[in-house]
Design an enzyme around this catalytic site. Structure first.
Site, PDB file in Angstrom:
ATOM      1  N   GLU A  47     -65.960  21.829  -4.358  1.00 36.97           N
ATOM      2  CA  GLU A  47     -65.137  21.088  -5.323  1.00 36.97           C
ATOM      3  C   GLU A  47     -65.799  21.108  -6.690  1.00 36.97           C
ATOM      4  O   GLU A  47     -67.023  20.975  -6.755  1.00 36.97           O
ATOM      5  CB  GLU A  47     -64.953  19.641  -4.850  1.00 36.97           C
ATOM      6  CG  GLU A  47     -64.149  19.554  -3.562  1.00 36.97           C
ATOM      7  CD  GLU A  47     -63.962  18.125  -3.061  1.00 36.97           C
ATOM      8  OE1 GLU A  47     -64.272  17.169  -3.817  1.00 36.97           O
ATOM      9  OE2 GLU A  47     -63.507  17.959  -1.920  1.00 36.97           O
ATOM     10  N   ARG A 107     -63.081  15.359   4.575  1.00 35.46           N
ATOM     11  CA  ARG A 107     -64.138  16.094   3.896  1.00 35.46           C
ATOM     12  C   ARG A 107     -63.846  17.582   3.911  1.00 35.46           C
ATOM     13  O   ARG A 107     -63.351  18.105   4.921  1.00 35.46           O
ATOM     14  CB  ARG A 107     -65.491  15.863   4.591  1.00 35.46           C
ATOM     15  CG  ARG A 107     -66.190  14.597   4.111  1.00 35.46           C
ATOM     16  CD  ARG A 107     -66.630  14.754   2.645  1.00 35.46           C
ATOM     17  NE  ARG A 107     -67.197  13.558   2.075  1.00 35.46           N
ATOM     18  CZ  ARG A 107     -66.534  12.618   1.400  1.00 35.46           C
ATOM     19  NH1 ARG A 107     -65.228  12.714   1.214  1.00 35.46           N
ATOM     20  NH2 ARG A 107     -67.153  11.583   0.879  1.00 35.46           N
ATOM     21  N   HIS A 116     -59.094  15.674  -4.646  1.00 38.40           N
ATOM     22  CA  HIS A 116     -59.932  14.608  -4.076  1.00 38.40           C
ATOM     23  C   HIS A 116     -59.502  13.240  -4.616  1.00 38.40           C
ATOM     24  O   HIS A 116     -60.285  12.515  -5.234  1.00 38.40           O
ATOM     25  CB  HIS A 116     -61.412  14.868  -4.370  1.00 38.40           C
ATOM     26  CG  HIS A 116     -62.337  14.186  -3.398  1.00 38.40           C
ATOM     27  ND1 HIS A 116     -63.498  14.753  -2.928  1.00 38.40           N
ATOM     28  CD2 HIS A 116     -62.287  12.953  -2.794  1.00 38.40           C
ATOM     29  CE1 HIS A 116     -64.108  13.909  -2.106  1.00 38.40           C
ATOM     30  NE2 HIS A 116     -63.385  12.812  -2.008  1.00 38.40           N
TER      31      HIS A 116
HETATM   32  P1  NAD Z   1     -65.403   5.848   9.893  1.00 34.74           P
HETATM   33  O1  NAD Z   1     -66.836   6.027  10.085  1.00 34.74           O
HETATM   34  O2  NAD Z   1     -64.811   4.497   9.944  1.00 34.74           O
HETATM   35  O3  NAD Z   1     -64.635   6.762  10.950  1.00 34.74           O
HETATM   36  C1  NAD Z   1     -65.028   8.057  11.288  1.00 34.74           C
HETATM   37  C2  NAD Z   1     -64.686   8.268  12.742  1.00 34.74           C
HETATM   38  O4  NAD Z   1     -64.975   9.624  13.071  1.00 34.74           O
HETATM   39  C3  NAD Z   1     -65.505   7.390  13.685  1.00 34.74           C
HETATM   40  O5  NAD Z   1     -64.669   6.620  14.529  1.00 34.74           O
HETATM   41  C4  NAD Z   1     -66.321   8.386  14.490  1.00 34.74           C
HETATM   42  O6  NAD Z   1     -66.460   7.967  15.827  1.00 34.74           O
HETATM   43  C5  NAD Z   1     -65.460   9.623  14.387  1.00 34.74           C
HETATM   44  N1  NAD Z   1     -66.187  10.864  14.627  1.00 34.74           N
HETATM   45  C6  NAD Z   1     -67.450  11.178  14.243  1.00 34.74           C
HETATM   46  N2  NAD Z   1     -67.760  12.420  14.667  1.00 34.74           N
HETATM   47  C7  NAD Z   1     -66.661  12.880  15.338  1.00 34.74           C
HETATM   48  C8  NAD Z   1     -66.366  14.089  15.998  1.00 34.74           C
HETATM   49  N3  NAD Z   1     -67.265  15.080  16.069  1.00 34.74           N
HETATM   50  N4  NAD Z   1     -65.142  14.227  16.551  1.00 34.74           N
HETATM   51  C9  NAD Z   1     -64.227  13.228  16.473  1.00 34.74           C
HETATM   52  N5  NAD Z   1     -64.460  12.051  15.884  1.00 34.74           N
HETATM   53  C10 NAD Z   1     -65.656  11.887  15.308  1.00 34.74           C
HETATM   54  O7  NAD Z   1     -65.058   6.562   8.501  1.00 34.74           O
HETATM   55  P2  NAD Z   1     -63.773   6.364   7.604  1.00 34.74           P
HETATM   56  O8  NAD Z   1     -64.048   5.326   6.589  1.00 34.74           O
HETATM   57  O9  NAD Z   1     -62.575   6.267   8.451  1.00 34.74           O
HETATM   58  O10 NAD Z   1     -63.782   7.770   6.810  1.00 34.74           O
HETATM   59  C11 NAD Z   1     -63.358   8.962   7.432  1.00 34.74           C
HETATM   60  C12 NAD Z   1     -63.611  10.149   6.499  1.00 34.74           C
HETATM   61  O11 NAD Z   1     -62.860  10.037   5.310  1.00 34.74           O
HETATM   62  C13 NAD Z   1     -65.055  10.298   6.035  1.00 34.74           C
HETATM   63  O12 NAD Z   1     -65.398  11.666   6.055  1.00 34.74           O
HETATM   64  C14 NAD Z   1     -65.027   9.815   4.593  1.00 34.74           C
HETATM   65  O13 NAD Z   1     -66.046  10.383   3.825  1.00 34.74           O
HETATM   66  C15 NAD Z   1     -63.672  10.325   4.179  1.00 34.74           C
HETATM   67  N6  NAD Z   1     -63.104   9.674   2.998  1.00 34.74           N
HETATM   68  C16 NAD Z   1     -62.435  10.454   2.101  1.00 34.74           C
HETATM   69  C17 NAD Z   1     -61.850   9.873   1.010  1.00 34.74           C
HETATM   70  C18 NAD Z   1     -61.144  10.731   0.001  1.00 34.74           C
HETATM   71  O14 NAD Z   1     -61.179  10.412  -1.180  1.00 34.74           O
HETATM   72  N7  NAD Z   1     -60.456  11.776   0.384  1.00 34.74           N
HETATM   73  C19 NAD Z   1     -61.908   8.488   0.816  1.00 34.74           C
HETATM   74  C20 NAD Z   1     -62.585   7.716   1.761  1.00 34.74           C
HETATM   75  C21 NAD Z   1     -63.164   8.321   2.855  1.00 34.74           C
HETATM   76  C1  MLT Z   2     -65.415   8.620  -0.288  1.00 39.21           C
HETATM   77  O1  MLT Z   2     -66.176   9.140   0.529  1.00 39.21           O
HETATM   78  O2  MLT Z   2     -65.397   7.393  -0.464  1.00 39.21           O
HETATM   79  C2  MLT Z   2     -64.482   9.482  -1.035  1.00 39.21           C
HETATM   80  O3  MLT Z   2     -64.853  10.783  -1.072  1.00 39.21           O
HETATM   81  C3  MLT Z   2     -63.938   8.918  -2.261  1.00 39.21           C
HETATM   82  C4  MLT Z   2     -64.622   9.145  -3.577  1.00 39.21           C
HETATM   83  O4  MLT Z   2     -65.669   8.586  -3.825  1.00 39.21           O
HETATM   84  O5  MLT Z   2     -64.069   9.828  -4.403  1.00 39.21           O
END
Ligand code: NAD
Ligand code: MLT
Length: 526
Positions: A259, A230, A278
């Site tokens: 963004e 994020r 993104h």
């Molecule tokens: P998830 O909930 O499975 O994992 C997140 C992890 O972060 C958890 O294990 C939690 O314990 C940990 N966490 C929470 N607060 C914390 C802190 N202060 N310090 C350290 N660890 C901490 O989530 P996920 O599905 O693995 O997604 C992770 C991130 O990726 C999210 O922010 C999600 O929105 C983002 N994401 C981005 C995209 C993209 O397009 N770039 C796509 C999918 C997900």
């Molecule tokens: C997500 O949180 O799943 C990602 O930001 C991906 C997206 O929807 O583009």
């Protein structure tokens, strides 16, 4: 027919699923103001990350039942406002895990070998082999911040590439980290030891600007940071400064504090910085996954079924929900009953899961009892999403107890209201076919099914009293469908429960209370 607005581009397979139950409008060009204007006509909203579902949008969405985020992060939705309004918010927690993890890995390798700039150079008819001398990731240390779904997959693949793994995640056990060959360390250690740092955490109060000038100063001069999680977790100006000064080796970012990325010093830093718009979830597979996952949940909720990945109602998998469904109905009925018996202001609600029921997940059952308690006052405004909040805001204390000792039925539920006009309690159980039985009222044993209109009396168990009530009801043309008396001792206090065909006419309760021996009388409509 229900109406669904799809406000960001989603895979057509998701739209097809929505069309099974609703009229679907796809409009990805709405301005925030236009969204507020059109939203009152929709029952559901489906979006990705571009649409911002603000409090204003939610308050205007008076028909909204569900908001579906085709992705993981719900930070573009005001979930608190949705919860308050009783709107279910669902996401797709796993649909794009692999896509995002692979993007982070691709970013790491691209950064190590300057792939984007080398590619641009060849396409510009150059052949700069010395300029793009890279580094191997093999035997290097990768620091994974956030070892959830995406972080775990990144760790597993990185391990297979021969990397050493450090991880920071306060919510992950050592055993879980060991399974992924990760050494759990504190942040300072990770920052100072890692050659690559990859972020897989949500943006929260705690993680905003986690990577700031102070932290960057602790890193190796060769360290490279990858953020596919994020925007806002990294202070982008401090990062640009640290790369420019050679304080760290580089960065690859897919997400930004604002963004689309506007003016940014990160754009001018050459091959040590890679920026993508993104794209983490932008694979054909992930977009089909998230669209189907979220569209199915919207379809289910519009059909009155539970959603499997609601972020603002008790997290339950569909099997658990299916098993609990009859008990939720029981809890709602008993909550409703004690709420009506209480009459005045309710101060607390005690919910006790008894016998076998006590081994189940209690939270949804308690929420159902609260929903039942508040529904006579709040009608359809209260639901599983906002029931707890509504109770809290009304100062109603909810006490949940489990009692595994067996009672008359293998599993039963005791619900008690304590309020300004006294205490009332009911116990209920389910028969084998799932039929509800009310098995006690204010401590008196009874055995009656709930019915639409009921009359309860507390009276002295003396001859003639039942007849007097029967005649009085007859004189008001009230038809009695069934009647039962519960008592603890002969000629002591007793309760009478009557199922009647229609609501009691005005004034009849005060007439009943005038009958000699009647201590109290209540009418309830379920
Ligand atoms: P998830 O909930 O499975 O994992 C997140 C992890 O972060 C958890 O294990 C939690 O314990 C940990 N966490 C929470 N607060 C914390 C802190 N202060 N310090 C350290 N660890 C901490 O989530 P996920 O599905 O693995 O997604 C992770 C991130 O990726 C999210 O922010 C999600 O929105 C983002 N994401 C981005 C995209 C993209 O397009 N770039 C796509 C999918 C997900
Ligand atoms: C997500 O949180 O799943 C990602 O930001 C991906 C997206 O929807 O583009």
């Amino acid at each position: 027919m229900a109406k669904v607005l799809v406000s960001d581009s989603i895979d057509p397979q998701g739209v097809e699923i929505l069309r099974q139950v609703a009229e679907v409008d796809v409009n990805t060009k709405l301005t925030p103001e236009e969204l507020v204007q059109v939203i009152p006509q929709y029952d559901a909203l489906m979006l990705r990350s571009a649409t911002r579902v603000t409090k204003e949008v939610i308050e205007a969405g008076t028909q909204l039942k569900i908001i579906g985020r085709a992705g993981v992060g719900v930070d573009n939705i005001d979930v608190a406002a949705a919860t308050r309004q009783g709107i279910v918010v669902v996401n797709s927690p796993e649909g794009n895990t692999i896509a995002a993890a692979e993007h982070a890995l691709a970013m790491m390798l691209s950064l190590s070998r300057y792939i984007p700039d080398a590619n641009a150079s060849v396409k510009a008819s150059k052949w700069e082999r010395n300029k793009f001398m890279g580094a191997e990731v093999y035997k290097k240390t990768l620091g994974v911040i956030g070892l959830g779904k995406i972080g775990s997959h990144v760790a597993t693949v990185a391990r297979a590439m021969g990397m050493k793994l450090l991880a920071y995640d306060p919510f992950i056990s050592k055993e879980r980290a060991d399974q992924m060959s990760c050494t759990l360390v504190d942040l300072d250690y990770l920052f100072s030891e890692a050659d690559y740092i990859t972020l897989h955490i949500p943006k929260t109060k705690e993680t905003a600007n986690l990577i700031n000038a102070d932290v960057l100063a602790k890193m190796k001069p060769t360290a490279k940071i990858i953020n596919c999680a994020r925007g806002g977790i990294i202070d982008e100006n401090a990062l640009a400064e640290a790369i420019k000064n050679g304080q760290i080796g580089g960065a690859a970012l897919d997400v930004f504090s604002s963004e689309p990325l506007g003016e940014s010093p990160l754009r001018d830093l050459g091959p040590n910085v890679i920026l993508t718009p993104h794209l983490g979830a932008s694979t054909a597979e992930a977009q089909v996954n998230v669209a189907i996952d979220v569209a199915e949940q919207i379809r289910d909720v519009l059909l009155g079924l539970p959603a499997r990945s609601a972020v603002n109602i008790p997290g339950l998998n569909p099997e658990v929900m299916e098993k609990l469904r009859p008990y939720l109905q029981l809890a709602e009925t008993l909550g409703n009953l004690v709420g009506q018996l209480a009459g005045g202001r309710i101060e607390s609600l005690n919910v006790t899961l008894q016998g076998d029921l006590a081994t189940n997940q209690s939270q949804p059952i308690v929420v159902a009892a609260i929903k039942g308690l508040l529904s006579p006052a709040l009608r359809e405004r209260v639901n599983y999403v906002n029931a707890s909040i509504e109770a809290k805001e009304r100062g109603i204390r909810v006490i949940e107890t489990r009692d595994t000792s067996t009672h008359d039925y293998s599993g039963s539920l005791f619900v008690q209201s304590v309020g300004s006009l006294g205490e009332h309690s009911v116990t209920g159980a389910l028969l084998e076919g799932g039929e509800i039985r009310i098995t006690s009222l204010d401590g008196f044993p009874i055995n009656v099914p709930p019915s639409n209109h009921m009359l309860f009396t507390l009276h002295r168990d003396v001859p003639g009293i039942i007849g007097k009530i029967g005649s009085l009801l007859g004189s008001f043309n009230v038809n009695i469908a069934s009647m039962q008396v519960g008592r603890k001792i002969v000629r002591g206090d007793a309760v009478m429960v009557l199922s009647i065909d229609d609501p009691l006419p005005e004034g009849i309760i005060s007439e009943i209370k005038k009958i000699d021996g009647i201590r109290d009388a209540y009418t309830v409509s379920l």
